[in-house]
Design a protein around this motif. Structure first.
Motif, PDB file in Angstrom:
ATOM      1  N   SER A   1      -2.284   1.088  -6.473  1.00 43.21           N
ATOM      2  CA  SER A   1      -2.465   0.485  -5.157  1.00 43.21           C
ATOM      3  C   SER A   1      -1.122   0.179  -4.512  1.00 43.21           C
ATOM      4  CB  SER A   1      -3.274  -0.806  -5.303  1.00 43.21           C
ATOM      5  OG  SER A   1      -3.192  -1.590  -4.142  1.00 43.21           O
ATOM      6  N   SER A   2      -0.987   0.560  -3.239  1.00 40.29           N
ATOM      7  CA  SER A   2       0.245   0.226  -2.521  1.00 40.29           C
ATOM      8  C   SER A   2       0.319  -1.275  -2.276  1.00 40.29           C
ATOM      9  CB  SER A   2       0.310   0.983  -1.194  1.00 40.29           C
ATOM     10  OG  SER A   2      -0.785   0.646  -0.357  1.00 40.29           O
ATOM     11  N   ASP A   3      -0.857  -1.945  -2.168  1.00 41.89           N
ATOM     12  CA  ASP A   3      -0.865  -3.397  -1.997  1.00 41.89           C
ATOM     13  C   ASP A   3      -0.251  -4.077  -3.217  1.00 41.89           C
ATOM     14  OD1 ASP A   3      -1.975  -3.290   0.468  1.00 41.89           O
ATOM     15  OD2 ASP A   3      -3.976  -3.952  -0.117  1.00 41.89           O
ATOM     16  N   ALA A   4      -0.666  -3.664  -4.411  1.00 42.18           N
ATOM     17  CA  ALA A   4      -0.127  -4.251  -5.633  1.00 42.18           C
ATOM     18  C   ALA A   4       1.366  -3.948  -5.747  1.00 42.18           C
ATOM     19  CB  ALA A   4      -0.884  -3.716  -6.847  1.00 42.18           C
ATOM     20  N   ASP A   5       1.748  -2.729  -5.407  1.00 42.14           N
ATOM     21  CA  ASP A   5       3.158  -2.331  -5.453  1.00 42.14           C
ATOM     22  C   ASP A   5       3.988  -3.198  -4.517  1.00 42.14           C
ATOM     23  OD1 ASP A   5       5.387  -0.873  -6.152  1.00 42.14           O
ATOM     24  OD2 ASP A   5       4.975   0.753  -4.750  1.00 42.14           O
ATOM     25  N   GLU A   6       3.485  -3.395  -3.292  1.00 40.22           N
ATOM     26  CA  GLU A   6       4.223  -4.211  -2.320  1.00 40.22           C
ATOM     27  C   GLU A   6       4.329  -5.656  -2.800  1.00 40.22           C
ATOM     28  OE1 GLU A   6       4.215  -5.392   2.431  1.00 40.22           O
ATOM     29  OE2 GLU A   6       2.713  -4.005   1.639  1.00 40.22           O
ATOM     30  N   GLN A   7       3.234  -6.207  -3.314  1.00 39.08           N
ATOM     31  CA  GLN A   7       3.267  -7.575  -3.818  1.00 39.08           C
ATOM     32  C   GLN A   7       4.297  -7.718  -4.928  1.00 39.08           C
ATOM     33  OE1 GLN A   7      -0.514  -9.611  -4.639  1.00 39.08           O
ATOM     34  NE2 GLN A   7      -1.550  -8.032  -3.457  1.00 39.08           N
ATOM     35  N   PHE A   8       4.379  -6.717  -5.787  1.00 35.79           N
ATOM     36  CA  PHE A   8       5.334  -6.751  -6.899  1.00 35.79           C
ATOM     37  C   PHE A   8       6.763  -6.852  -6.377  1.00 35.79           C
ATOM     38  CE2 PHE A   8       8.086  -4.820 -10.087  1.00 35.79           C
ATOM     39  CZ  PHE A   8       7.619  -5.362 -11.273  1.00 35.79           C
ATOM     40  N   HIS A   9       7.116  -5.968  -5.449  1.00 35.06           N
ATOM     41  CA  HIS A   9       8.492  -5.930  -4.949  1.00 35.06           C
ATOM     42  C   HIS A   9       8.826  -7.152  -4.093  1.00 35.06           C
ATOM     43  CE1 HIS A   9       9.796  -1.913  -6.325  1.00 35.06           C
ATOM     44  NE2 HIS A   9       8.499  -1.647  -6.301  1.00 35.06           N
ATOM     45  N   LEU A  10       7.883  -7.619  -3.294  1.00 35.84           N
ATOM     46  CA  LEU A  10       8.152  -8.789  -2.455  1.00 35.84           C
ATOM     47  C   LEU A  10       8.221 -10.070  -3.286  1.00 35.84           C
ATOM     48  CD1 LEU A  10       6.074  -8.141   0.794  1.00 35.84           C
ATOM     49  CD2 LEU A  10       8.497  -7.706   0.347  1.00 35.84           C
ATOM     50  N   THR A  11       7.477 -10.130  -4.379  1.00 31.87           N
ATOM     51  CA  THR A  11       7.581 -11.288  -5.273  1.00 31.87           C
ATOM     52  C   THR A  11       8.988 -11.398  -5.833  1.00 31.87           C
ATOM     53  OG1 THR A  11       5.224 -11.207  -5.873  1.00 31.87           O
ATOM     54  CG2 THR A  11       6.708 -12.338  -7.400  1.00 31.87           C
TER      55      THR A  11
ATOM     56  N   ARG B   1       8.344   1.655   5.204  1.00 31.70           N
ATOM     57  CA  ARG B   1       7.584   2.439   4.232  1.00 31.70           C
ATOM     58  C   ARG B   1       6.100   2.488   4.570  1.00 31.70           C
ATOM     59  NH1 ARG B   1       3.752   3.525   1.282  1.00 31.70           N
ATOM     60  NH2 ARG B   1       3.640   3.528  -0.996  1.00 31.70           N
ATOM     61  N   SER B   2       5.568   1.411   5.155  1.00 30.51           N
ATOM     62  CA  SER B   2       4.134   1.320   5.409  1.00 30.51           C
ATOM     63  C   SER B   2       3.716   1.821   6.780  1.00 30.51           C
ATOM     64  CB  SER B   2       3.673  -0.137   5.252  1.00 30.51           C
ATOM     65  OG  SER B   2       3.959  -0.625   3.964  1.00 30.51           O
ATOM     66  N   GLU B   3       4.616   1.738   7.776  1.00 29.59           N
ATOM     67  CA  GLU B   3       4.215   2.011   9.153  1.00 29.59           C
ATOM     68  C   GLU B   3       4.687   3.349   9.705  1.00 29.59           C
ATOM     69  OE1 GLU B   3       4.916  -1.228  11.811  1.00 29.59           O
ATOM     70  OE2 GLU B   3       4.205  -2.737  10.386  1.00 29.59           O
ATOM     71  N   LYS B   4       5.729   3.934   9.132  1.00 28.72           N
ATOM     72  CA  LYS B   4       6.160   5.260   9.593  1.00 28.72           C
ATOM     73  C   LYS B   4       5.308   6.309   8.875  1.00 28.72           C
ATOM     74  CE  LYS B   4      10.272   6.570  10.581  1.00 28.72           C
ATOM     75  NZ  LYS B   4      10.139   6.781  12.027  1.00 28.72           N
ATOM     76  N   GLU B   5       4.509   7.047   9.643  1.00 31.62           N
ATOM     77  CA  GLU B   5       3.484   7.902   9.054  1.00 31.62           C
ATOM     78  C   GLU B   5       4.062   8.961   8.124  1.00 31.62           C
ATOM     79  OE1 GLU B   5      -0.160   8.799   7.947  1.00 31.62           O
ATOM     80  OE2 GLU B   5       0.395   7.131   9.288  1.00 31.62           O
TER      81      GLU B   5
ATOM     82  N   ASP C   1       2.629   8.462  -0.408  1.00 28.25           N
ATOM     83  CA  ASP C   1       1.251   8.686  -0.855  1.00 28.25           C
ATOM     84  C   ASP C   1       1.135   9.975  -1.660  1.00 28.25           C
ATOM     85  OD1 ASP C   1       0.502   6.365   0.384  1.00 28.25           O
ATOM     86  OD2 ASP C   1      -0.452   7.333   2.118  1.00 28.25           O
ATOM     87  N   SER C   2       1.978  10.972  -1.333  1.00 24.76           N
ATOM     88  CA  SER C   2       1.900  12.262  -2.026  1.00 24.76           C
ATOM     89  C   SER C   2       2.284  12.161  -3.489  1.00 24.76           C
ATOM     90  CB  SER C   2       2.811  13.283  -1.334  1.00 24.76           C
ATOM     91  OG  SER C   2       4.180  12.984  -1.561  1.00 24.76           O
TER      92      SER C   2
END
Length: 250
Positions: free
Chosen positions: A133-143, A164-168, A175-176
């Motif tokens: 999950s990108s959510d879990a990944d983001e939480q990890f790095h922001l923590t 990373r999240s908003e530039k398509e 994601d690839s």
């Protein structure tokens, strides 16, 4: 709702109030306590939402003075830069590796436990044979960024994650590779968490740097595979065009 999603939701509410004219440019936002009561969240969530909005140029946080609304013109210079996924990952490696080294000295037991919880969540996802999950990944790095106790570092990492999240095109590049060897991605995050729990700055820096090295390698492999597929497709199209109607030689 996860902590990450909560402060993003609150940031959007504050952004909407600004756009609706409740807080015009140059005005000072209500204090954290008042906003927390108004929006029904904690003061910590308000603070995180304000930092996120400062990162995109909507707010100016002045220590000892308050939080002020910037004009739209002032925020234009904070738009997302035109960078590639490789450039972003190179920058993340340099910055987040140092964030990990800083956090190794300042991280709390609660933050270490949170990292372990996120890694456990990632492990459950990897057993499902799906992408992490990108959510879990983001939480990890922001923590980890928060654990540095350095607001400038946190803001910088927040902004890198926004790119990373908003530039398509960058999102697609990440994601690839998300579904490629999820066990390896899991192990990389676990090694970072272990190094931080040991409170070893050099080991934490090295573990984070290795994580981004593996990401770049995976991106290069994905780009190479795509180039090969594209070349094969063009060759097939050429065969169909130039050879399908060619009469046999007698």
């Amino acid at each position: 709702m996860s902590e990450k999603r909560l402060y993003h939701t609150v940031a959007e509410k504050i952004r909407t109030m600004i756009e609706d004219g409740a807080f015009p440019p140059g005005s000072r936002l209500p204090g954290e306590r008042d906003l927390a009561e108004q929006l029904g969240v904690s003061r910590v969530t308000i603070r995180e939402a304000e930092i996120a909005l400062e990162a995109v140029g909507l707010l100016d946080i002045r220590i000892g003075s308050g939080v002020y609304v910037l004009s739209a013109k002032a925020g234009q210079g904070r738009s997302l830069p035109d960078v590639t996924a490789f450039e972003l990952t190179e920058a993340r490696s340099a910055i987040e590796s140092e964030a990990a080294a800083l956090a190794a000295v300042t991280i709390t037991e609660e933050e270490l436990d949170k990292l372990d919880e996120i890694v456990t969540e990632m492990e459950a996802e990897s057993k499902g044979q799906g992408p992490l999950s990108s959510d879990a990944d983001e939480q990890f790095h922001l923590t980890i960024a928060r654990a540095t106790k350095n607001e400038a570092m946190l803001e910088t990492v927040e902004r890198l994650w926004r790119i990373r999240s908003e530039k398509e095109d960058i999102k697609q590049a990440y994601d690839s590779i998300c579904g490629i060897t999820p066990e390896m991605r899991l192990d990389e995050h676990r090694q970072i968490a272990v190094a931080l729990r040991e409170r070893n700055p050099e080991k934490s820096r090295k573990a984070m740097r290795n994580h981004f090295k593996c990401i770049i390698e995976a991106m290069l492999d994905a780009a190479e595979a795509k180039a090969i597929d594209d070349a094969r497709r063009r060759t097939m199209e050429s065969r169909e065009r130039f050879l399908s109607g060619t009469p046999a030689l007698s």
